[in-house]
Design an enzyme around this catalytic site. Structure first.
Site, short mmCIF file in Angstrom:
data_model
loop_
_atom_site.label_atom_id
_atom_site.label_comp_id
_atom_site.label_asym_id
_atom_site.label_seq_id
_atom_site.Cartn_x
_atom_site.Cartn_y
_atom_site.Cartn_z
N ARG A 195 68.96 51.49 71.20
CA ARG A 195 68.29 52.22 70.56
C ARG A 195 67.13 52.94 71.06
O ARG A 195 66.31 53.60 70.46
CB ARG A 195 67.70 51.11 69.48
CG ARG A 195 68.41 51.07 67.97
CD ARG A 195 67.80 49.91 67.45
NE ARG A 195 67.75 50.03 65.92
CZ ARG A 195 68.62 49.25 65.20
NH1 ARG A 195 69.48 48.60 65.81
NH2 ARG A 195 68.44 49.28 63.95
N ARG A 254 61.55 51.87 59.34
CA ARG A 254 62.54 51.86 60.12
C ARG A 254 63.30 53.27 60.38
O ARG A 254 63.73 53.64 61.38
CB ARG A 254 63.53 50.98 59.54
CG ARG A 254 63.34 49.47 59.72
CD ARG A 254 64.06 48.51 58.77
NE ARG A 254 65.61 48.83 59.00
CZ ARG A 254 66.46 48.63 58.34
NH1 ARG A 254 66.16 48.30 57.00
NH2 ARG A 254 67.71 48.49 58.46
N LYS A 271 77.12 52.34 59.95
CA LYS A 271 77.45 51.65 61.35
C LYS A 271 78.33 50.35 61.23
O LYS A 271 79.17 50.12 61.63
CB LYS A 271 76.34 51.66 62.57
CG LYS A 271 75.73 52.85 62.69
CD LYS A 271 74.50 52.70 63.70
CE LYS A 271 73.43 51.80 63.31
NZ LYS A 271 72.68 52.54 62.27
N ARG A 325 68.74 42.25 52.52
CA ARG A 325 67.73 42.07 53.58
C ARG A 325 66.48 42.20 53.31
O ARG A 325 65.78 43.11 52.72
CB ARG A 325 68.25 42.96 54.65
CG ARG A 325 69.53 42.41 55.47
CD ARG A 325 70.02 43.17 56.47
NE ARG A 325 69.04 44.10 57.22
CZ ARG A 325 69.66 44.90 58.13
NH1 ARG A 325 70.84 45.14 58.39
NH2 ARG A 325 68.73 45.50 58.99
N ARG A 378 71.77 48.09 49.34
CA ARG A 378 72.63 47.21 50.33
C ARG A 378 72.83 45.58 49.95
O ARG A 378 71.53 45.06 49.72
CB ARG A 378 72.59 47.46 51.72
CG ARG A 378 73.02 46.59 52.70
CD ARG A 378 73.06 47.17 54.08
NE ARG A 378 71.60 47.05 54.88
CZ ARG A 378 71.42 47.79 55.73
NH1 ARG A 378 72.44 48.04 56.54
NH2 ARG A 378 70.31 47.45 56.22
P1 ADP Z 1 74.25 50.80 59.17
O1 ADP Z 1 74.77 49.56 59.59
O2 ADP Z 1 74.16 51.90 59.80
O3 ADP Z 1 72.37 50.60 59.04
P2 ADP Z 1 75.48 50.05 56.75
O4 ADP Z 1 76.84 49.83 57.11
O5 ADP Z 1 74.94 48.80 56.53
O6 ADP Z 1 74.72 50.78 57.77
O7 ADP Z 1 75.51 50.87 55.23
C1 ADP Z 1 74.46 50.81 54.58
C2 ADP Z 1 74.77 50.95 53.10
O8 ADP Z 1 75.45 52.15 52.85
C3 ADP Z 1 75.80 49.78 52.64
O9 ADP Z 1 75.19 49.34 51.19
C4 ADP Z 1 76.89 50.48 52.64
O10 ADP Z 1 77.74 49.81 51.77
C5 ADP Z 1 76.85 51.81 52.14
N1 ADP Z 1 77.57 52.76 52.96
C6 ADP Z 1 78.22 52.89 54.11
N2 ADP Z 1 79.20 53.72 54.38
C7 ADP Z 1 78.88 54.35 53.18
C8 ADP Z 1 79.50 55.87 52.77
N3 ADP Z 1 80.44 56.38 53.61
N4 ADP Z 1 79.26 56.13 51.51
C9 ADP Z 1 78.35 55.50 50.70
N5 ADP Z 1 77.86 54.36 50.88
C10 ADP Z 1 78.25 53.87 52.14
P1 AMP Z 2 69.80 46.39 62.44
O1 AMP Z 2 70.63 45.34 61.68
O2 AMP Z 2 70.68 47.19 63.38
O3 AMP Z 2 69.21 47.45 61.00
O4 AMP Z 2 68.50 46.02 62.92
C1 AMP Z 2 67.73 45.17 62.20
C2 AMP Z 2 66.25 45.13 63.00
O5 AMP Z 2 66.51 44.15 64.45
C3 AMP Z 2 65.89 46.31 63.60
O6 AMP Z 2 64.82 46.96 62.62
C4 AMP Z 2 64.82 45.87 64.75
O7 AMP Z 2 63.64 45.32 64.53
C5 AMP Z 2 66.02 44.73 65.40
N1 AMP Z 2 66.80 45.48 66.39
C6 AMP Z 2 68.20 45.44 66.09
N2 AMP Z 2 68.81 46.10 67.23
C7 AMP Z 2 67.61 46.50 68.09
C8 AMP Z 2 67.77 47.00 69.27
N3 AMP Z 2 68.76 47.67 69.87
N4 AMP Z 2 66.40 47.15 69.91
C9 AMP Z 2 65.22 46.79 69.25
N5 AMP Z 2 65.63 46.10 67.98
C10 AMP Z 2 66.60 45.99 67.48
#
Ligand code: ADP
Ligand code: AMP
Length: 215
Positions: free
Chosen positions: A88, A170, A13, A159, A127
């Site tokens: 969420r 998660r 995302k 992270r 990541r």
């Molecule tokens: P989210 O925001 O949904 O948690 P991220 O955008 O942070 O996910 O992506 C999670 C990890 O997967 C990152 O390290 C990113 O570089 C990698 N990633 C994202 N899209 C793809 C894809 N289509 N194929 C392989 N790896 C990906």
């Molecule tokens: P994310 O960066 O989206 O993976 O979010 C990291 C963390 O922030 C999550 O595991 C939650 O603890 C908190 N968080 C982010 N967005 C929300 C949401 N919409 N509702 C509740 N907690 C959230």
């Protein structure tokens, strides 16, 4: 246009939101990024959110909804926004519809980026994140210079909540509390499923095509 990017942690995302925001000019709003910024700055909201984030749980709805409402009410969101990580829970989704309705707006599109559970752990454990919000992966999306952000050269970090035990929690929380939104938005005719196992470029192209359809 108001777009909600739905998908499990690690679906891509944040990666896609940055790309789409660059291409369309839509403001990228990541609830996770806003919480992390508050944590870094030791704000009262950051202190309240800290424990939940460290355990990989959701921050309570009232705090989260108020924070996003405050952000969405800013002038740069008047024409639309790209929401990443919010809503969420069903209560957050209802609150989003209500706040947009107050402003005579509505959610226009909900792309659901689907990725099987097995792949999520590998993605999250590799990541690396930049302070600009850019996301990299050691194998799938490495930065041009190891450990440095392509945009501003700042050092990348892993992270805290990407450690394996927290990642598992998660993902569990996602299936329990967020996955029901797939049907919620499907019933409203807003959901478009995107195959998130494709390359980053292919996922991006599918997302842009879905956005074109509703323009
Ligand atoms: P989210 O925001 O949904 O948690 P991220 O955008 O942070 O996910 O992506 C999670 C990890 O997967 C990152 O390290 C990113 O570089 C990698 N990633 C994202 N899209 C793809 C894809 N289509 N194929 C392989 N790896 C990906
Ligand atoms: P994310 O960066 O989206 O993976 O979010 C990291 C963390 O922030 C999550 O595991 C939650 O603890 C908190 N968080 C982010 N967005 C929300 C949401 N919409 N509702 C509740 N907690 C959230």
């Amino acid at each position: 246009m108001y777009i909600v990017l739905l998908g499990p942690p690690g679906a891509g995302k944040g990666t896609q939101a940055s790309l789409i925001s660059e291409k369309t000019g839509l403001v990228h709003i990541s609830s996770g990024d806003i919480f992390r910024e508050n944590l870094k700055n030791d704000t009262p909201l950051g202190l309240e959110a800290k424990g939940y984030m460290e355990r990989g749980e959701l921050v309570p709805d009232d705090l989260t909804i108020a924070m996003v409402k405050d952000r969405l009410s800013k002038s740069d969101c008047k024409q639309g926004a790209l929401l990443d990580g919010f809503p969420r829970t069903p209560a957050q989704a209802a609150a989003l519809s209500a706040m947009l309705a107050e402003w005579d707006k509505a959610v226009d599109l909900v792309p659901y980026i689907s990725v099987p559970e097995e792949e999520l752990i590998e993605r999250l454990s590799g990541r690396w994140t930049s302070q600009t919000g850019r996301v990299y992966h050691v194998k799938y999306n490495p930065p041009k210079i190891a450990g440095r952000c392509d945009v501003d050269g700042s050092p990348l970090f892993q992270r805290e909540d990407d450690k394996p035990e927290t990642v598992k929690n998660r993902i569990k929380v996602y299936f329990q509390q967020t996955a029901p939104l797939i049907d919620y938005y499907k019933e409203q005719g807003l959901l478009v499923e995107i195959d998130g196992t494709q390359s980053i470029e292919e996922v991006g192209a599918d997302l842009l095509a879905a956005i074109e359809q509703v323009k």
